[in-house]
Structures are given as structure tokens and as C-alpha cells.
Design a protein around this motif. Structure first.
Motif, short mmCIF file in Angstrom:
data_model
loop_
_atom_site.label_atom_id
_atom_site.label_comp_id
_atom_site.label_asym_id
_atom_site.label_seq_id
_atom_site.Cartn_x
_atom_site.Cartn_y
_atom_site.Cartn_z
N LYS A 12 19.60 -22.19 14.29
CA LYS A 12 20.50 -21.37 13.47
C LYS A 12 19.90 -19.99 13.24
CE LYS A 12 22.23 -25.47 11.10
NZ LYS A 12 22.38 -26.18 9.81
N GLN A 13 19.27 -19.45 14.29
CA GLN A 13 18.71 -18.11 14.23
C GLN A 13 18.64 -17.54 15.64
OE1 GLN A 13 14.91 -18.96 12.40
NE2 GLN A 13 13.86 -19.05 14.37
N THR A 14 18.48 -16.21 15.73
CA THR A 14 18.49 -15.53 17.02
C THR A 14 17.25 -15.93 17.84
OG1 THR A 14 19.65 -13.66 16.04
CG2 THR A 14 18.56 -13.28 18.15
N VAL A 15 17.49 -16.14 19.15
CA VAL A 15 16.40 -16.48 20.08
C VAL A 15 16.41 -15.43 21.18
CG1 VAL A 15 15.57 -18.12 21.79
CG2 VAL A 15 16.47 -18.94 19.59
N VAL A 16 15.25 -14.75 21.38
CA VAL A 16 15.11 -13.72 22.40
C VAL A 16 14.14 -14.22 23.46
CG1 VAL A 16 14.34 -11.38 22.91
CG2 VAL A 16 15.62 -11.86 20.80
N VAL A 17 14.61 -14.34 24.69
CA VAL A 17 13.75 -14.70 25.83
C VAL A 17 13.77 -13.51 26.79
CG1 VAL A 17 13.40 -16.25 27.79
CG2 VAL A 17 14.16 -17.16 25.57
N GLY A 18 12.66 -12.75 26.83
CA GLY A 18 12.60 -11.57 27.67
C GLY A 18 12.24 -11.88 29.11
N ASP A 19 11.64 -13.09 29.39
CA ASP A 19 11.27 -13.46 30.77
C ASP A 19 11.52 -14.96 30.93
OD1 ASP A 19 10.26 -13.84 33.24
OD2 ASP A 19 8.20 -13.22 32.76
N ILE A 20 12.66 -15.29 31.50
CA ILE A 20 13.03 -16.70 31.66
C ILE A 20 12.01 -17.45 32.51
CG2 ILE A 20 14.75 -18.21 32.75
CD1 ILE A 20 16.90 -16.27 31.85
N LEU A 21 11.42 -16.79 33.49
CA LEU A 21 10.49 -17.44 34.41
C LEU A 21 9.27 -18.01 33.69
CD1 LEU A 21 9.73 -18.11 37.33
CD2 LEU A 21 8.69 -15.84 37.49
N ASN A 22 8.83 -17.35 32.62
CA ASN A 22 7.58 -17.74 31.96
C ASN A 22 7.76 -18.23 30.53
OD1 ASN A 22 5.81 -16.96 34.19
ND2 ASN A 22 6.47 -14.86 33.70
N ASP A 23 8.99 -18.48 30.10
CA ASP A 23 9.21 -18.92 28.72
C ASP A 23 9.45 -20.42 28.70
OD1 ASP A 23 10.55 -19.41 26.09
OD2 ASP A 23 10.38 -17.23 25.95
N PRO A 24 8.72 -21.17 27.85
CA PRO A 24 8.85 -22.65 27.81
C PRO A 24 10.22 -23.13 27.35
CG PRO A 24 7.45 -21.86 26.02
CD PRO A 24 7.66 -20.69 26.91
N LEU A 25 10.98 -22.29 26.63
CA LEU A 25 12.32 -22.72 26.19
C LEU A 25 13.24 -22.99 27.37
CD1 LEU A 25 12.99 -20.31 23.15
CD2 LEU A 25 12.17 -22.67 23.09
N TRP A 26 12.94 -22.35 28.52
CA TRP A 26 13.80 -22.48 29.68
C TRP A 26 13.20 -23.44 30.73
CZ3 TRP A 26 18.55 -20.43 31.16
CH2 TRP A 26 19.17 -19.61 30.20
N ALA A 27 12.22 -24.22 30.36
CA ALA A 27 11.55 -25.10 31.34
C ALA A 27 12.54 -26.01 32.05
CB ALA A 27 10.46 -25.92 30.64
N SER A 28 13.50 -26.57 31.33
CA SER A 28 14.45 -27.52 31.93
C SER A 28 15.57 -26.84 32.69
CB SER A 28 15.04 -28.43 30.84
OG SER A 28 14.01 -29.13 30.16
N TYR A 29 15.76 -25.54 32.49
CA TYR A 29 16.91 -24.85 33.09
C TYR A 29 16.48 -23.66 33.95
CZ TYR A 29 18.55 -27.30 28.93
OH TYR A 29 18.76 -28.25 27.96
#
Length: 734
Positions: free
Chosen positions: A355-372
Motif C-alpha cells: 500500500k505504498q509506492t514501489v520504485v524499481v530503477g533496474d529490473i535486471l538487478n532488483d530482487p522484487l522482480w526475481a520471479s518475473y
């Protein structure tokens, strides 16, 4: 240096214009020199102000100055009684109008949309409140001063180029220009200005041809500022304002060009207008997906290479569904449907979970995007910023995301933009959900309505039965009412006929009696003639005949006057002349004709009339009504003894709502309370046998309520006088 303040000189600057203007800046500047600004919007108001004698100078709009001779300029001077400088202001200055201003004696001829500081200086110089700058020997003038153009250009905060006319080759640029185009000075001076534009303008015209056409118009004096699409070295398009000034030097033809980047202003205007369109769509109830796609396209137009999506959180509170993303690959959006939110569910799923803003500046190296990560990289996506769409602090509706194909972080403008987009998306989604809830309630209500239908049907049958009975009773009542109305009309007609007969009976009866008497006397005279007529008998007959003639003539005139008054009972507008007139003039003429009669009764006639009230009505019937009311006061209000303080008063004023109120009152005997209900009845009079017919107020009532379309009111206290008020429309009904 400011001259000493003198309190005996006029300190007011008059400005007369019908145009709406912001005069605060001008008033503030003049106040420092002890002058005040007085604004009017009409010529007569300007003359009244000038006549007051405290006007030091007048600013006069030519639209108020009169005809071609601008005569109000001279009238202001004459009204002032002193030397009054007049500045004429024109919204569309021309040489012909300037000459007419000079001929009218204007001290200056200036544009209406003046600069406040420039105008204040001209006023103060004209009034010698400030002295012009002296010319000092040995000081260079701007005409003779030579400066280094490159030095001035370099220090300017604006983006400035110096180009050669004809070839449009760039000769010099400043630092702001280099920053604007993202190019070095060496790169810029090796090109020409049209090359800094895209090949075609947004309307499809060739950029070089468009620029050359603008240069021709500048050289012809037609314009100096125009809009042109230009291009940054990165390929980004910019909307720019170009201001061009030709420079002529010995041997060179140059052009000074100042460039202002309007891109941010244009984007802001497009965003504002787009928001308004979206709010209209939401208010209209447009489909949610259509609204969200319009929102996404609006935000994408504000970005430099970005793409946007809107995801909705399903009612289960766990899975998501793609709602909008017109610029994203359809397969990518389909792959997102049904995914669950969570602490490491990419940018959107994590934003909805936290319920807050999430900023991912580099999808390749961010763990939030590991599955996608593999899916995102397959479509070339490298950055994603997502903000949750909240109904309230605890209720998540979805998310709004911005994607880029390069690694980057959001700027403050990006954060404001995604916040505005999320807010608008929240409004649209919340409205749709409320409409869905209303639909469910409506379906439930339909069930309840169906359950009640049988009961209402039975009640309806019972009501129809009762209605039939009521209809029969109503028909009988209508017949009875019509019969009563017919009887009332016959009774009123009978009363009127009886009154007419009663009034005419006396003069006609007197005439018949006198005629019968003279007939018998004539027969006696014939008999006397057979035996010899004596002179004394003939003289007696002639004396009786003369007396009889006088009686008959007087009674026939009385009957004729009564018939004439009866004819005025049925007053209508067909025989009356309608016109526009000033009420004060009509009342003045009436009072002049009645003045002698009023004074003969020893009374005062008092007038309190707003003279210039205008009416579109029937002056003849109005005059008759007023005359009848004044005559009623003379006959009934002051019929006993003369009073030293007796007075009849006429008051007329604007009653509002398009009406004029006219009151005729007196301080005479008043009307007994028992008679108030009958004063408008025909032939009702308290002066029976004293010459009154009882038709004056009846005719007045018919005139006011019929021809003039108004109504009349009466108030009275016995012994205190009576007051009649007519409330008449300014425009009488036709």
C-alpha cells in the motif's frame, strides 16, 4: 527627486473606460506621488467627476468619447473649469484616429492595453510631478554607443542565436542555446537554423519553407514572434517561441533570434485539458476500460519514452487483472492476469501488497522482480515504478505503473505525474464500483417491487372503484359550480342594469314630468286663444316654458353624462393608444391641470415622483385612473369643512420585479371600515344625491386590473385619510 507635495492642487486621475481593466498597479504607482485613481464606465459619470473640480488629468476611452469628433474630450475640459489634460486611449490605434485625437485637443493618444509603469510615468511627466532625465554633456546616447554583441549574447539567460539572413546560417550562440539543443558551439555554428527543426512541422509543412516564410513576414514588419517545432540532439521534439529582430550593419544582413522552449507549458496545458476530459467521462459514466485507456495515453504523452499500465485488484483481494495498457505488448498484459500480490511480486504486486509506492530503477538487478525478470527482459523492459490506487487508507483498488526500456529513476516531475494519474484512476474505479453496488441494490429492489405488485394491484382496483364514485360526485359538483357561476354573472348583470336604470330614472323622470306639464299648459293656451289671448297669459306661458326648458335641458345633460360614464365601465386596450412615456412627465401634466381645482378646495398637492421612470403602457387610461383617485379624495375626503393642513400626495417609485408603485393618498375623512369591501362596486357612493354616480373607483379598478395589467390596494383609517396604491408593470400586457 520627487517635487514637494501641494495640497491645493487636484490630486485625482480620472479614467473613463467601458473595458474591464486591472488598475491596481497603476493606482499603487500614482499613490507614491499622492495621486489617487478614480474609475468610471460612462461618459455622464466622467462629466460629473470633472465638474467636481478635483480632476488633475483624465484618461478617456475613445469608445466613450462620442462621435468622430470625440466631443467628450472638449466637454471634460469645459466641465473641469481649469486646464485639464486628456489622454485618449484606443483599443485599435490608427493614424486617422490619432489625427482626430489631436484635433480634439488630446494631450496624448495611447493604446488601451497600456503598461501600468509606462502610463504612470507619462501622467507624472504631464503633471510635472517628475522631471525628465537631463542630457549631460559628454555622456554617450544609446544611438552612438557601440557594444560587443557577443559579450551581451553570452551573458543573456535566454537562448539566443545570431544568424545570417538569406542562408539562415548560425553565426553565434550563447550557453543557454547550447543547453537547449544539447549541442556544442562548434556543432551549432556549422549548421543553419532550419536544420535544428524536424524535417516536417506537426501540421505536415516543410520546416525550412515555414521558417523562410516567417523570416519574410518579419522583414515585412508583419510579425516578430512565431511558434516553431524544433528538435533536441537526442531527437526529442520541442515546441518553441522564436522572436526575431533584424540587425543591419555595414556589409552584413543579420538576424537576432531568441528561443523560448514552450514544451513544458504545452504539456502542462495538455495535461490540464486531459484531466478535464477524463473527469467529464467519469461524470458521464463512460466504460471504465475506455476511461483508463484514455488516462494512460494522456500520461504517456507527458513522458519521454515511457509506457503505462493500470492493474485492478480482484474482489478476492489477492489476484490482479490488467485494465489498461494500450502501448504495452498484449501478451505481456495477458501474462499478468491472475498473478497474486505479495512482498516480492514485481513493482505492481508489491505496491498493492505494501500500500505504498514501489520504485524499481533496474529490473535486471532488483530482487522484487526475481520471479518475473525473464518476462520483462523478453519485452525489453528495464525500469518500472508503481503506485497503489487506494479507496481509503486500508482499501486497495489497483495500481498505476510507468515502464521504461532503460535504467532510470523518477524525477520529482515523474512522481507528481504518477500521483495525479493514480488519483484520477482511483476516482474512475471507485465510481464504477459504486455503480455496480447500485446495480445490485436495484436488482434487490426489483424483487421487492415484484412482491408488492400484487398488493398494489388490489389496492389499485379498490382505488378505481372509489375513484368512480368520486368522479360522479365531481361531475355533479362541476355542474353545481357552473350553475352558481352563471347565477353570479346574472346577479352582477342584474345589479349593473338596476344601477343604470336607477341613475337614469331621475333625470328622465324629471324631463317626462316637465314635458307633460308643459303639454297640458299648451292645451290650455290653445283654448284661451279661441276666446281671445291676453298679453299677461302669454307672458306667463312663456315664463313657464323657459323654466321647463331649463329643467329638461339640465336633466338631459345629466342623463348624457351618466351614459358617458357608463360607456367607460367596460375599459379595454382596443380604443387606447399605447406608447413609451416618462411617468414624471405624465404626472406633471395631470397635476398642472388639477392644480386650480385642488387650490379652490384649500388643499396642498404634494408630489414625490421618480421622474425618469419609463413605461411602455397606455397613458390615457393611466391618466384617467389617477384623475379619478384625486377626484375621489376631493369629493369624499374633504367634503365637509376646509382644512388648513389638508393635502393630497402622489408618490411614484420603482417597486422592483419590473413594477412601478403609484400611491395617491390624502389626510381627509378616510373610509369607514364597513365600506371598504364595497368601494369598487358599481354605483356605490356615500354622496347619493350630491352629484356622485358611484362609478369612479369601479372604473379605476377596471383600468388598473384590465388595460394596465396591474392591481390596486387600499388602506384607510376613518378620520385619518385614505391611501390607494396601484402596482403596474413597466410593460403593459398586450
Amino acid at each position: 527627486m520627487m517635487p514637494p507635495f501641494s495640497s491645493d492642487q487636484p490630486r485625482t486621475i480620472l479614467i473613463a473606460t467601458s473595458a474591464a481593466s486591472d488598475l491596481a498597479a497603476l493606482g499603487d504607482t500614482l499613490a507614491r506621488y499622492h495621486y489617487q485613481l478614480h474609475a468610471v464606465s460612462r461618459g455622464d459619470a466622467a462629466l460629473a467627476a470633472a465638474a467636481g473640480g478635483d480632476i488633475a488629468l483624465a484618461l478617456l476611452d475613445v469608445t466613450l468619447a462620442g462621435s468622430a469628433s470625440l466631443e467628450l474630450c472638449q466637454r471634460l475640459k469645459r466641465a473641469s473649469g481649469r486646464v485639464l489634460p486628456v489622454f485618449l486611449l484606443s483599443a485599435q490605434p490608427s493614424e486617422d484616429e490619432r489625427q482626430r485625437a489631436v484635433d480634439a485637443g488630446a494631450a496624448a493618444y495611447l493604446p488601451l492595453n497600456f503598461d501600468a509603469e509606462h502610463m504612470a510615468e507619462k501622467i507624472l511627466l504631464q503633471l510635472k510631478a517628475i522631471a525628465p532625465a537631463p542630457i549631460v554633456a559628454g555622456t554617450p546616447t544609446m544611438a552612438s554607443l557601440e557594444v560587443n554583441y557577443h559579450t551581451i549574447l553570452s551573458g543573456s539567460p535566454d537562448s539566443i542565436l545570431l544568424i545570417q539572413r538569406g542562408s539562415s546560417k548560425v553565426l553565434d550562440v550563447n550557453r543557454s542555446t547550447r543547453q537547449l539543443f544539447g549541442m556544442t558551439e562548434t556543432e551549432l555554428v556549422q549548421t543553419d537554423l532550419p536544420s535544428l527543426c524536424p524535417p516536417l512541422q506537426p501540421d505536415g509543412r516543410d520546416s525550412r519553407q515555414v521558417f523562410d516564410a516567417y523570416v519574410e513576414r518579419v522583414m515585412a514588419g508583419d510579425m516578430q514572434v512565431f511558434e516553431l517545432a524544433m528538435k533536441h540532439s537526442s531527437g526529442r521534439l520541442m515546441t518553441c517561441d522564436l522572436r526575431m529582430v533584424p540587425l543591419n550593419t555595414p556589409g552584413y544582413r543579420l538576424m537576432h533570434v531568441r528561443i523560448i522552449d514552450l514544451t513544458a507549458r504545452k504539456l502542462a496545458a495538455e495535461l490540464r485539458d486531459g484531466k478535464n476530459v477524463l473527469l467529464e467521462m467519469i461524470a458521464r459514466g463512460a466504460p471504465l476500460r475506455q476511461t483508463l485507456e484514455r488516462l494512460v495515453l494522456l500520461i504517456e504523452a507527458q513522458l519521454d519514452g515511457g509506457f503505462c499500465t493500470v492493474m485492478l485488484l480482484n474482489p478476492d483481494g489477492v489476484t490482479v487483472e490488467s485494465a489498461a495498457g494500450p502501448s504495452m505488448p498484449a501478451d505481456y498484459l495477458a501474462a499478468l492476469n491472475g498473478l497474486s500480490i505479495g512482498p516480492t511480486a514485481g513493482s505492481c504486486g508489491t505496491a498493492m501488497h505494501r500500500k505504498q509506492t514501489v520504485v524499481v530503477g533496474d529490473i535486471l538487478n532488483d530482487p522484487l522482480w526475481a520471479s518475473y525478470r525473464e518476462v520483462a527482459l523478453h519485452y525489453g523492459l528495464r525500469a518500472c515504478w508503481s503506485m497503489p490506487i487506494l479507496l481509503d487508507q486500508d482499501t486497495v483498488l489497483g495500481s498505476f505503473a510507468m515502464y521504461y526500456k532503460d535504467v532510470r529513476s523518477p524525477t520529482e516531475d515523474d512522481r507528481r505525474l504518477i500521483s495525479a494519474a493514480t488519483h484520477l484512476a482511483g476516482i474512475a474505479i471507485a465510481r464504477t464500483r459504486r455503480e455496480d453496488e447500485l446495480l445490485r441494490h436495484r436488482e434487490h429492489l426489483e424483487e421487492l417491487v415484484s412482491a408488492r405488485t400484487a398488493e398494489l394491484r388490489q389496492a389499485k382496483e379498490d382505488a378505481e372503484h372509489v375513484n368512480e364514485e368520486l368522479s360522479t360526485a365531481l361531475d355533479n359538483l362541476s355542474l353545481t359550480q357552473e350553475e352558481l357561476v352563471r347565477r353570479d354573472k346574472l346577479a352582477a348583470l342584474g345589479a349593473l342594469v338596476a344601477g343604470v336604470a336607477h341613475e337614469l330614472n331621475t333625470p328622465i323622470g324629471n324631463s317626462l314630468m316637465m314635458a307633460g306639464s308643459m303639454s297640458e299648459r299648451t292645451a290650455e293656451l290653445r283654448r284661451d286663444m279661441e276666446g281671445g289671448l291676453r298679453r299677461s297669459v302669454l307672458e306667463a306661458y312663456l315664463n313657464e316654458a323657459a323654466s321647463a326648458d331649463e329643467v329638461v335641458l339640465r336633466n338631459l345633460k345629466r342623463a348624457a353624462a351618466l351614459v358617458d360614464s357608463f360607456k367607460r365601465i367596460a375599459v379595454d386596450s382596443a380604443g387606447s393608444q399605447r406608447s413609451r412615456f416618462v411617468l414624471g412627465d405624465l404626472i406633471a401634466e395631470l397635476l398642472q391641470s388639477l392644480q386650480a381645482d385642488v387650490r379652490r378646495h384649500g388643499l396642498d398637492l404634494i408630489e414625490d415622483v421618480e421622474h425618469w421612470l419609463e413605461m411602455d403602457s397606455y397613458p390615457g387610461p393611466l391618466t384617467q385612473a389617477l384623475s379619478n383617485l384625486i377626484d375621489n379624495s376631493l369629493v369624499h375626503g374633504f367634503d365637509h369643512a376646509r382644512r388648513s393642513d389638508g393635502a393630497i400626495t402622489i408618490i411614484a417609485h420603482d417597486g422592483g420585479n419590473g413594477e412601478i408603485a403609484i400611491t395617491v393618498s390624502d389626510n381627509g375623512a378616510g373610509i369607514p371600515a364597513a365600506n371598504l369591501a364595497r368601494i369598487y362596486d358599481p354605483f356605490f357612493t356615500t354622496r347619493l344625491g350630491s352629484g356622485g354616480s358611484g362609478l369612479g373607483l369601479y372604473i379605476t379598478h377596471n383600468i388598473v386590473t384590465g388595460v394596465l395589467g396591474g392591481h390596486i390596494e387600499v388602506s384607510s383609517l376613518e378620520g385619518k385619510g385614505a391611501s390607494f396604491t396601484m402596482r403596474l408593470p413597466k410593460v403593459a400586457p398586450r
